[in-house]
Each structure stands twice: as structure tokens, then as C-alpha cells.
Design an enzyme around this catalytic site. Structure first.
Site, PDB file in Angstrom:
ATOM      1  N   GLU A 197      -8.365   8.214   5.629  1.00  8.47           N
ATOM      2  CA  GLU A 197      -8.157   8.009   7.066  1.00  8.47           C
ATOM      3  C   GLU A 197      -9.128   8.923   7.805  1.00  8.47           C
ATOM      4  OE1 GLU A 197      -4.157   8.026   8.682  1.00  8.47           O
ATOM      5  OE2 GLU A 197      -3.375   7.125   6.848  1.00  8.47           O
ATOM      6  N   GLU A 253       0.451  11.122   3.584  1.00  6.83           N
ATOM      7  CA  GLU A 253       0.758  12.247   4.482  1.00  6.83           C
ATOM      8  C   GLU A 253       2.147  12.805   4.188  1.00  6.83           C
ATOM      9  OE1 GLU A 253      -0.200  11.487   8.617  1.00  6.83           O
ATOM     10  OE2 GLU A 253      -2.321  11.295   8.127  1.00  6.83           O
TER      11      GLU A 253
HETATM   12  O1  AHR Z   1      -3.737   5.794  11.406  1.00  5.48           O
HETATM   13  C1  AHR Z   1      -2.596   6.099  12.142  1.00  5.48           C
HETATM   14  C2  AHR Z   1      -1.693   7.105  11.428  1.00  5.48           C
HETATM   15  O2  AHR Z   1      -2.351   8.314  11.317  1.00  5.48           O
HETATM   16  C3  AHR Z   1      -1.324   6.774  10.006  1.00  5.48           C
HETATM   17  O3  AHR Z   1      -0.233   5.915   9.923  1.00  5.48           O
HETATM   18  C4  AHR Z   1      -0.964   8.112   9.456  1.00  5.48           C
HETATM   19  O4  AHR Z   1      -1.184   8.189   8.067  1.00  5.48           O
HETATM   20  C5  AHR Z   1      -1.822   9.063  10.254  1.00  5.48           C
HETATM   21  O5  AHR Z   1      -1.093  10.107  10.763  1.00  5.48           O
END
Ligand code: AHR
Length: 502
Positions: free
Chosen positions: A305, A173
Site C-alpha cells: 500500500e 495492518e
Molecule cells: O487503502 C486504504 C486503507 O489504508 C486500507 O484499507 C488499510 O490497509 C490502510 O490503512
């Protein structure tokens, strides 16, 4: 009656097992307590890893695990997590809950865990606050089998032989917690950092994952692909990367007030599922941009994610992201995994966030107790898709009745594969909160002779607790009949069903 047509002869692509991957971050009680309790714990463990959790994850057939973050990855300095535990640095996990991170789970522990799980490894490096040298030396420490400062250090720390990194993420990210970068800036950094992620072993290549977009921020994919792919002399046919990530979370409310995991109305149900179904559009539109540069689809889309992100359970640390998991989560998992299967030509890996005690977990723990969530059962029911071939399938007459027809969510949703043993695997969700769906399943040639089926069902808000751990669980499904080669059954409202047919 909805009709499900399956052409089991028409193979559409291969479903990489990694589509069923998981993510574990140093966040809340995911690593510590959830996975790792230390060798001296009273909780049964093998080298510090909880036996109950490892066994459950193996039974679910976990194919790959991403670690150490997440946002944590861009603040993680791997040297803090090696060497004698009593000498490891203690620090504050500034990102998640401000608790003490004692670094007792580090590189050696991660590879030990993956060995116990029998899964592939996905290590996420630090671009946001780390140096090229630090990243490069981490890869050398883990994978180099020869004489070198980092390999010698690994040996001194008790591990003679190198490990295998299957996937290496260059930052996380980086448009946000990983450095607030512009896509152009990150893409150039990516090109530089990935240069020093060396391939020390020809037969164990490290696949490099470039940090991708958040949700529908298509400009990020466009710019990063442009900078990292279009070049005069690419180092490989597919440029500088093997994969490009995508992150997408589902919640019915707003970012600030996402909504409760367990208290929701019909509107929230459909809103959540509508957002889950949006994954299809995301995969297709980001995929279309990737196609412009990579028409042969050599770069995998890595949805590393995804999942439901609700408000934390009342009374728990807001920085720990602990939430319960209901039948609604099961439906989100079912529909999302069907989307990944159906886009397996481009999506090569996906990691649900996160594995234990954080966000849409498959497992929750409380001291020595462990429960499996509805989402766990979906992963278990879908496991035969791993390493199978996607085949053609489509639904006809797939409409809810009454007002629900406006909810912009399909009634039923399916994906079908044929595995190496010749079984046809069908997974089907009924996304209606209150309407049962009669279904007739037809095959191109197959005359069903052997059928096993399972169902996950329950009231929409149903979930497992430590007091009632089996309220929602996978059960044998035999309420079907076979007539003229067709399988006829009713998919109850809000259920997930899996068939294995030969
Ligand atoms: O999964 C929780 C958080 O969500 C992670 O650390 C991040 O990559 C995303 O914003």
C-alpha cells in the site's frame, strides 16, 4: 546543465514486474462501479467486469492485483462471497462508509477479473477476525485439485479447475485495523496461520506475505523478523515468509487534515514530494533490518500500500476515499517507482492504493464514463521497466536554483533499466514546480540510434475531468538532440519523461 551518466553495462538487479502492482479493496466505488458492474449492467462488461477499465489496465500492463483489502480483509469471510449471488449475504461495510456489501464480487469474480487482466493474484487473508480453519479452507477452495470438501464446493459452484494464488497475505495492518496487535503477538499468530496455508501444487507455490510495518515503525520489522526468521530449524532457507509488507502513504498535512488533492500551494507541493522521497529512507532502513536476518535477500519487501492520501473530494462520502489526481500525483508516482526500481534487490512487489476511484487511482469512473489519471500515464510510461534489469545511473549538477534549493527534494530523479529487447529505458522526473532542467544524458558505450520518448507535463494543479478527460496525457517527446553520442534535452518543470533507446 545536469548530467545523467548511464552505465548500461553494469547491471544492478532484476526489476520484478510486480513492482508495478495494484490494490483493489471493497471500499467506496473501487470494486463496485469501478471494476464490477454485474452482468446485467448497461455498461459494457464481460461477465460483469467493465470492458473499458479492463482494457485500460491491460494496456498499462498491470502485473498483479491485491484483494480484498486492506482493512476490509480482516473482516472478510470468504464464504459470504461464493455460491448463487441471490443467496449471498448482504451486510454493512462497517469500515468503509457503512454501505451495503452484497458480496456479489467474491472469490470467483476476483479470479475472473485477474484472468481478464492477465495478471498475477494476491489474496489477502483474515487474521484479525477469522480463524486458522477459515483461512486454510480458503486456500484449499481456491487451489486444491483433487477430492476434498473445499475443492468439491468450488466445483459445485461452477469452477472445476483450481486457480493459482501467486501471493497470499496473512492479515493486513495487524498493528491497527487488523486487530491492534503487538508485533510479538502478531508474529506468533503469523507463524501459526501460515502453517495451514498449504502448498497443494508443487509447480504453483503460494508465496506467503507476512504483515509488516506502518511507515517508519522499525520496531515492528525488527520484532517480526526476529520471531519469524530466527529459529532453530526453519522450514525453508528463508524462514516462514516469502515477503514482508510495508505501508506508507503521502500527504502534506496531518493525519486528521491531510490537505486537498487539487488546491495546494508551492509549499504543499514540495512537502508532498519530500514525503514521497522519504520512501527511499524507509526502504533502506527497513531493508537494513531485514538484511540482519536475511542477508541473501530471499524475503521480498512488499510495499503493498503506497500513494497519496488527500482529503476526499468535497461532497463525496468521507468513507469512500475518493480523490482527484493532479500532476503532483504523477510526480509522486514517478519518483516512487524510480525508488522501487533502484531498490529492486529487496523490493519485490509494490501495490499502489488503490486501482479505481479510491486514493491515488489510475482510473476514475462516473457511471459509464471513465478517465485515466496522470498517475495512469506514469505507470504506462514506466511499463518497460517491468522484467528488465536495473543498470547503474547517477546525476551530477542536480540542484534547483534559488529558494527552492532548500526544499529537500532533488531537482531531477531517475532510474534506468535494460530490457530483454536490449532497449535502455530511462525514466526521469523534474520535481521543481517552476524550473526547467537542461539535461545531458551520456552512456558508457551505447551510441543512440533508435530513440522513442514520451512526456507527461502540465501545470502543477492540472487534472483530468469527465468533461475534459485529456487535459493531462502522455505525449510524444521529440525536443531532444543527439550530439557526440549524448542526448541533450530540457525537462520542463514538474514533468515526467521516459526514453527508450537502442
Ligand atoms: O487503502 C486504504 C486503507 O489504508 C486500507 O484499507 C488499510 O490497509 C490502510 O490503512
Amino acid at each position: 546543465m545536469a548530467k545523467l551518466f548511464i552505465n548500461e553495462r553494469n547491471k544492478k538487479g532484476h526489476i520484478n514486474p510486480e513492482l508495478y502492482g495494484h490494490f483493489a479493496e471493497h471500499l467506496g466505488r473501487c470494486i463496485y462501479e469501478g471494476l464490477y458492474v454485474g452482468e446485467n449492467s448497461d455498461i459494457p462488461n464481460v461477465n460483469g467486469m467493465r470492458k473499458d477499465v479492463v482494457e485500460a489496465l491491460k494496456e498499462m500492463q498491470i502485473p498483479v492485483l491485491r484483494w480484498p483489502g486492506g482493512c476490509f480483509a480482516d473482516e472478510y469471510h470468504w464464504r459470504d462471497g461464493i455460491g448463487p449471488k441471490e443467496e449471498r449475504k448482504k451486510m454493512i461495510n462497517t469500515h468503509w462508509g457503512g454501505v451495503v456489501e452484497d458480496n456479489s464480487f467474491g472469490t470467483h469474480e476476483f479470479f475472473e477479473l485477474c484472468e481478464q487482466l492477465g495478471c498475477k493474484t494476491y489474496v489477502n487473508g483474515n487474521v484479525g477476525s477469522g480463524t486458522v480453519q477459515e483461512m486454510s479452507e480458503w486456500v484449499e477452495y481456491i487451489t486444491f485439485d483433487g477430492v476434498s470438501p473445499m475443492a468439491d464446493l468450488r466445483k459445485k459452484n461452477g469452477h472445476e479447475k483450481p486457480w493459482k494464488i501467486d501471493y497470499f497475505g496473512v492479515g493486513n495492518e495487524n498493528w491497527g485495523c487488523g486487530g491492534n496487535m503487538t508485533p510479538e503477538y502478531y508474529a506468533n499468530l503469523y507463524r501459526r496461520y501460515q502453517t495451514y496455508v498449504r502448498q497443494y501444487s508443487a509447480d504453483k507455490p503460494v508465496k506467503k506475505i507476512c504483515g509488516g510495518a506502518n511507515s517508519d515503525e522499525y520496531y515492528w520489522t525488527e520484532k517480526v523478523m526476529d520471531t519469524c526468521f530466527a529459529m532453530p530449524q526453519p522450514p525453508a532457507a528463508h524462514g516462514y515468509m516469502d515477503g514482508l509488507s510495508l505501508h506508507y502513504y503521502v500527504f502534506p498535512g496531518t493525519w486528521e487534515k491531510k490537505g486537498s488533492a487539487t488546491q495546494f500551494d508551492e509549499n504543499d507541493w514540495y512537502n508532498t514530494l519530500k514525503k514521497a522521497v522519504f520512501m527511499k529512507e524507509l526502504v533502506e532502513r527497513h531493508g537494513a533490518i531485514m538484511d540482519q536476518y536475511d542477508p541473501k535477500k530471499q524475503i521480498g519487501m512488499i510495499v503493498d500500500e503506497w500513494g497519496c492520501w488527500f482529503d476526499v473530494e468535497p461532497g463525496t462520502n468521507p468513507g469512500f476515499l475518493y480523490q482527484q489526481n493532479t500532476m503532483r500525483d504523477a510526480l509522486v508516482a514517478g519518483v516512487t517507482l524510480n525508488i522501487f526500481n533502484k531498490h529492486c534487490d529487496r523490493v519485490k512487489m509494490a501495490c499502489i492504493a488503490q486501482m479505481v476511484n479510491v486514493l491515488q487511482s489510475v482510473i476514475l469512473t462516473e457511471g459509464p464514463k471513465m478517465i485515466l489519471t496522470p498517475t495512469y500515464h506514469v505507470f504506462h510510461m514506466y511499463k518497460h521497466h517491468q522484467d528488465a534489469d536495473l543498470v547503474e545511473s547517477f546525476l551530477e549538477g542536480n540542484k534547483m536554483t534559488g529558494a527552492a534549493d532548500d526544499c529537500q527534494v532533488p531537482f531531477l530523479d531517475e532510474s534506468v533499466s535494460v530490457d530483454k529487447e536490449g532497449y535502455v529505458n530511462v525514466t526521469l522526473t523534474n520535481l521543481s514546480v517552476n524550473e526547467d532542467a537542461p539535461v545531458e544524458m551520456t552512456f558508457a558505450e551505447l551510441i543512440p540510434a533508435q530513440i522513442t520518448a514520451a512526456i507527461l507535463q502540465g501545470e502543477a494543479h492540472a487534472y483530468n475531468t469527465f468533461e475534459e478527460p485529456e487535459k493531462v496525457k502522455e505525449e510524444k517527446f521529440d525536443a531532444y538532440e543527439v550530439k557526440d553520442g549524448k542526448i541533450i534535452f530540457t525537462a520542463p518543470a514538474g514533468s515526467v519523461i521516459s526514453f527508450r533507446i537502442r
